[in-house]
Design a protein around this motif. Sequence first.
Motif, PDB file in Angstrom:
ATOM      1  N   UNK A   1       0.870  -1.191   0.095  1.00  0.00           N
ATOM      2  CA  UNK A   1      -0.072  -0.067  -0.147  1.00  0.00           C
ATOM      3  C   UNK A   1       0.741   1.049  -0.068  1.00  0.00           C
TER       4      UNK A   1
ATOM      5  N   UNK B   1     -13.432  10.124   2.992  1.00  0.00           N
ATOM      6  CA  UNK B   1     -13.728   8.384   3.073  1.00  0.00           C
ATOM      7  C   UNK B   1     -12.525   7.697   2.979  1.00  0.00           C
ATOM      8  N   UNK B   2     -11.689   8.061   4.053  1.00  0.00           N
ATOM      9  CA  UNK B   2     -10.559   7.201   4.341  1.00  0.00           C
ATOM     10  C   UNK B   2      -9.189   7.696   3.404  1.00  0.00           C
ATOM     11  N   UNK B   3      -8.380   6.783   3.630  1.00  0.00           N
ATOM     12  CA  UNK B   3      -7.226   7.059   2.760  1.00  0.00           C
ATOM     13  C   UNK B   3      -6.992   6.436   1.657  1.00  0.00           C
ATOM     14  N   UNK B   4      -7.842   5.765   1.024  1.00  0.00           N
ATOM     15  CA  UNK B   4      -7.687   5.174  -0.147  1.00  0.00           C
ATOM     16  C   UNK B   4      -7.840   6.070  -1.567  1.00  0.00           C
ATOM     17  N   UNK B   5      -8.772   7.192  -1.137  1.00  0.00           N
ATOM     18  CA  UNK B   5      -9.185   7.951  -2.227  1.00  0.00           C
ATOM     19  C   UNK B   5      -8.252   9.198  -2.236  1.00  0.00           C
TER      20      UNK B   5
END
Lengths: 133, 414
Positions: B328, B353-357
């Motif tokens: 990651x 919305x979290x650290x994915x986006x």
Amino acid sequence: MKRKLIFVTAIMVAIPLYAQADAVSELQAKYQTQSAGPFSAKAGEALWNKKFIDARSGKERNCTVCHTTDLTKAGKHVRTGKVIEPLAPSANPKRLANVEKIEKWFVRNCKWTLGRACSAQEKGDVLAFLKNL
Amino acid sequence: MLTRTKEPRVDKACRVKVWDVPVRLFHWILVSCFITAWLTLDNRYLDIHVFAGYVMGGLIVFRILWGIVGDSYARFRDFAFGWREAWNYMTMVLKRWPTRYLGHNPAGSWAIYLLLGLGLLITITGLLGMGGEERQGPLAGLLNYPQGESVIYLHEVLSWVMLGTVAVHLTGVATESILHRENLVGSMITGYKKAAQGTISAPPRRLVGTLMLVVIVAAGFSWFYGYLIETPEQPYRPFTGRQLPDNALWREECGACHLAFHPSLLPVRSWKAMMEDQSSHFDEDLFLEQEAIDKIETFLAENAAEQALTEAAWKINRNIPKTETPLRITETQYWIDKHKQISDEIWRDPKVNDNVNCAACHLDAEAGTFEDAAMRIPAGAGKSSTGIIKGIYEKITCIFSFNSSPSSIFTNKS
């Protein structure tokens, strides 16, 4: 001239519709050879809204988690926030037009949502539900 | 009067115009630029920081010219004092009986020369560093990333030296104002000083001043114009990076479920490991055909972090221990360091919305360039992002947080 224009327009409208009908019916025919069918849109809709519990996280999952209940509108990937284009063919003619794509997404999304592969009957039902949206 | 004047003593004192309009404008706009530059150390405000730098550089070049072609008190000739004179003046100050100079005094003029020189060096190192580290500006690509980083370090050291010089300058102004019982700050605003009658005033040179203002306002307008025409759907991006290598298959397949993370964000070994294990790709079965996997893997490997296509790529890669294979981007030390200040409230906000986006805040995430100043926390995300007082407080604590090098302007030290 006018008639020609109408004819060309009609064909242009018909081609994507035809292609879509083709992919869905081709797949449904394939599922029938796997002793599934007849397919019901109602059963497909029920499966679409059915809730499953994810074994690992214990959280509820179903198709609407990402695709929402209004399939003519864009959804959002629940984990990544990625926008998911509308799934209803009426809103997005690119949907249900490609056999490989449909199968690929069934594999991915059944595994995530249901925790298992979908049966031929389930897939046929869901397609019957989706194609008329 | 307590003071001695250079001019012949005349009974009646009068007000004399000493600082012309260009000199006063130069002084106060330079002050604003210097403050602005210090308050915009955060990468997010790089465009403002760079604009302040351009104005500062332009002003200094103008001042040097004005020191040659300007009139009376503005000319270098008027305050071309030697070191000895400056020293003598300082000893007079210590004895509390310095000579009063109508223009710049010898010690003050040394501060001015030092400030002009430092300002010029800071502008040059800023331009060079931006060209090397950010690949932006007129000197883009002249230096490579490591060279750019070193120059930026120099830029920071010089900025601290200039801050120190400003402190000395202010102390001098205060001291002289007290000793001569005159308001030197006020003089720099109004241009007037008390002097013996008959002393010649400097011509105001309003036209030159107006021209300065017009040029600066026009430059500001063209520099920030994008903010005026931006829409929520198309936010303005002050810096756009160069076009990175793209691949339709990669974008379609990897971009189907999440942002298509550009290959430059992880090293080759990470991409290889990820593509090997596609049946359990972060809890998902990718079900990709081998041919597609091979093609995507080739594209990933060819443009991986090792290629240093961007500043982020270079910095991500150099901080990953060779023994580690992060799967990651958010596991890499560089990413962790860069996102330390983002509060949990912001991460949890539905808009983020979290650290994915990445694209929630990075306007150029799709392009993979991850430019500074192309970041914006969505409006209203997290409660802490509002409040002017808090914002200023955060900026000030950012400047004086010594734990991250001499306050990194491009906070990228690691």
